[in-house]
Design a protein around this motif. Structure first.
Motif, short mmCIF file in Angstrom:
data_model
loop_
_atom_site.label_atom_id
_atom_site.label_comp_id
_atom_site.label_asym_id
_atom_site.label_seq_id
_atom_site.Cartn_x
_atom_site.Cartn_y
_atom_site.Cartn_z
N GLU A 29 -1.59 2.34 -6.94
CA GLU A 29 -1.78 3.66 -7.19
C GLU A 29 -1.71 3.57 -8.68
OE1 GLU A 29 0.85 7.87 -6.81
OE2 GLU A 29 0.33 6.46 -4.91
N PRO A 30 -2.75 4.45 -9.50
CA PRO A 30 -2.47 4.76 -10.78
C PRO A 30 -1.07 5.29 -11.17
CG PRO A 30 -4.67 4.91 -10.33
CD PRO A 30 -3.88 4.85 -8.99
N VAL A 31 -0.40 4.73 -12.27
CA VAL A 31 0.87 5.44 -12.54
C VAL A 31 0.63 5.85 -14.14
CG1 VAL A 31 3.50 5.41 -12.89
CG2 VAL A 31 2.13 4.31 -10.84
N PRO A 32 0.64 6.93 -14.42
CA PRO A 32 0.73 7.14 -16.24
C PRO A 32 2.07 6.78 -16.74
CG PRO A 32 0.72 9.30 -14.77
CD PRO A 32 0.72 8.25 -13.95
N LEU A 33 1.92 6.34 -17.84
CA LEU A 33 2.96 6.18 -18.97
C LEU A 33 4.09 7.12 -18.81
CD1 LEU A 33 4.19 4.19 -20.66
CD2 LEU A 33 2.94 4.96 -22.83
N SER A 34 3.81 8.62 -18.65
CA SER A 34 4.46 9.62 -18.59
C SER A 34 5.76 9.53 -17.53
CB SER A 34 4.06 10.86 -18.64
OG SER A 34 3.13 11.08 -17.67
N THR A 35 5.26 8.60 -16.40
CA THR A 35 6.11 8.49 -15.26
C THR A 35 7.42 7.90 -15.52
OG1 THR A 35 3.97 8.79 -13.74
CG2 THR A 35 6.06 7.85 -12.67
N TYR A 36 7.27 6.89 -16.63
CA TYR A 36 8.24 5.92 -16.70
C TYR A 36 9.26 6.64 -18.06
CZ TYR A 36 5.18 2.74 -14.56
OH TYR A 36 4.40 2.25 -13.60
N SER A 95 0.73 -1.18 -0.01
CA SER A 95 0.10 0.18 0.08
C SER A 95 0.82 1.28 0.00
CB SER A 95 -0.82 0.14 1.24
OG SER A 95 -0.23 0.03 2.51
N GLY A 96 2.19 1.20 0.40
CA GLY A 96 2.96 2.35 0.76
C GLY A 96 3.55 2.64 -0.85
N LEU A 97 3.44 1.91 -1.89
CA LEU A 97 4.19 2.06 -3.10
C LEU A 97 3.31 3.11 -3.87
CD1 LEU A 97 4.73 -1.53 -4.17
CD2 LEU A 97 6.32 -0.10 -3.01
N ASP A 98 4.23 4.21 -4.37
CA ASP A 98 3.30 5.21 -5.40
C ASP A 98 4.25 5.64 -6.40
OD1 ASP A 98 5.86 6.57 -4.14
OD2 ASP A 98 4.91 7.53 -2.65
N ALA A 99 3.80 6.63 -6.89
CA ALA A 99 4.35 7.10 -8.33
C ALA A 99 5.91 7.21 -8.19
CB ALA A 99 3.42 8.33 -8.76
N ASP A 100 6.26 7.97 -6.98
CA ASP A 100 7.68 8.17 -6.94
C ASP A 100 8.65 6.89 -6.84
OD1 ASP A 100 7.45 10.88 -6.88
OD2 ASP A 100 7.39 10.93 -4.55
N SER A 101 7.92 5.67 -5.95
CA SER A 101 8.50 4.55 -6.05
C SER A 101 8.54 3.78 -7.43
CB SER A 101 7.74 3.63 -5.15
OG SER A 101 7.43 4.23 -3.90
N ALA A 102 7.66 4.16 -8.25
CA ALA A 102 7.33 3.62 -9.54
C ALA A 102 8.44 4.17 -10.66
CB ALA A 102 6.21 3.56 -10.15
N GLU A 103 8.47 5.54 -10.07
CA GLU A 103 9.46 6.01 -11.36
C GLU A 103 11.01 5.85 -10.74
OE1 GLU A 103 10.60 10.57 -12.65
OE2 GLU A 103 9.58 10.48 -10.71
N ASN A 104 11.41 5.64 -9.50
CA ASN A 104 12.73 5.02 -9.24
C ASN A 104 12.97 3.94 -9.73
OD1 ASN A 104 13.32 7.35 -7.63
ND2 ASN A 104 12.59 6.58 -5.66
N ALA A 105 11.98 2.76 -9.70
CA ALA A 105 12.02 1.85 -10.25
C ALA A 105 12.17 1.58 -11.84
CB ALA A 105 10.96 0.44 -9.94
N SER A 106 11.70 2.56 -12.38
CA SER A 106 11.77 2.71 -13.92
C SER A 106 13.12 2.85 -14.48
CB SER A 106 11.00 3.62 -14.39
OG SER A 106 11.23 5.05 -14.20
N MET A 107 14.02 3.46 -13.43
CA MET A 107 15.36 3.75 -13.74
C MET A 107 16.17 2.28 -13.70
SD MET A 107 16.39 7.39 -11.64
CE MET A 107 15.64 7.17 -10.15
N TYR A 108 15.91 1.64 -12.87
CA TYR A 108 16.57 0.26 -12.66
C TYR A 108 15.95 -0.50 -13.94
CZ TYR A 108 16.25 1.14 -7.95
OH TYR A 108 16.55 1.89 -6.64
N VAL A 109 14.88 -0.52 -14.24
CA VAL A 109 14.36 -1.04 -15.67
C VAL A 109 14.90 -0.65 -16.83
CG1 VAL A 109 12.37 -1.75 -16.95
CG2 VAL A 109 12.24 -1.89 -14.50
N ALA A 110 15.31 0.66 -16.80
CA ALA A 110 15.77 1.29 -18.07
C ALA A 110 17.17 0.92 -18.22
CB ALA A 110 15.73 3.05 -18.07
#
Length: 265
Positions: A185-192, A146-161
């Motif tokens: 939490e919904p994360v738009p494609l632009s976050t990545y 439940s604590g995962l948010d858009a900032d967490s997803a953006e950080n994760a996207s750097m690892y994936v990149a």
């Protein structure tokens, strides 16, 4: 010059009016392998298995399900699990997974052989960074996502990149981020954007797969999802969209599937 995704969608090589992308992995395991394990550890055997399926279903793109490969890899490797569990910091488990040298080398070999043996362009399907975080978060010592948010997803996207750069030599058509799964939490494609920077650099398309649609980065084209009822009844209809994406149900009747494939025109 290789075909772009936009060009393929405008004029599918299958001759269909709209391009169709089929996720048939679970169905193929049930029907073609008779429920036996998918030969992930033998890249040539996996490519042959997929080629058999493709010869019957004729998807306009070959979907390499690396989401399923990584799930199988983690489940069968206690050493990797221990490494992912070494720290409780959010994202540590995912970063450890994506930087594991042996796993990365193997998956690049798998993708290379797959790309060399398929007759249609290849798309890598991986979990969206948000969903990949959620799947690996239990290794942090807590199943609470439940604590995962858009900032967490953006950080994760750097690892994936960073991980995606390992596929630079491959003639991929696109990277498909699968955002289906637990409600987060919904994360738009632009976050990545870190991932988009990589895919743009290598001239791969980038897409986000939702439960009901597929959106493309930098494009107004939208994919519509073929409903499960389409595969079980001759009365099942196709949705409106610029292209179609569908998952053949694992326990669909083969004769019915073959009949419905002919309706994808």
């Amino acid at each position: 010059m290789s075909l772009s995704l936009t060009e393929l969608l405008a004029e599918p090589t299958s001759g269909r009016r709209r391009a169709v992308v089929l996720d048939s992995h679970d169905y193929a395991q049930s029907v073609f392998l008779q429920g036996k394990p998918v030969p992930w550890q033998e890249p040539m055997a996996y490519a042959h298995f997929f080629g058999q399926v493709q010869g019957v279903l004729e998807s306009d793109l070959a979907l390499l399900s690396l989401d399923r490969f990584y799930a199988q890899r983690v489940a069968g490797d206690p050493t990797l699990q221990a490494a992912m569990s070494a720290k409780s910091r959010t994202g540590y488990a995912l970063r450890t997974l994506l930087t594991d040298a042996a796993t990365t080398a193997f998956v690049i070999e798998l993708a290379t052989i797959f790309s060399q043996t398929q007759r249609v362009p290849v798309v890598l399907q991986i979990p969206s960074p948000m969903q990949w975080l959620a799947r690996t978060h239990p290794f942090s010592g807590s199943a609470d996502v439940s604590g995962l948010d858009a900032d967490s997803a953006e950080n994760a996207s750097m690892y994936v990149a960073d991980w995606l750069r390992g596929f630079a030599a491959l003639p991929l058509m696109a990277v498909l981020l699968d955002d289906r799964g637990p409600a987060l939490e919904p994360v738009p494609l632009s976050t990545y954007s870190p991932i988009a920077n990589v895919t743009d650099h290598y001239r791969w398309a980038l897409a986000l797969r939702h439960e009901d649609r597929v959106e493309l980065h930098g494009s107004a084209l939208r994919g519509a999802v073929i409903g499960a009822d389409f595969w079980s009844s001759d009365s099942g209809t196709l949705p409106d969209g610029d292209f179609l994406v569908g998952e053949v149900p694992q326990h669909a009747v083969p004769e019915r599937v073959l009949s419905r494939i002919t309706a994808l025109v």
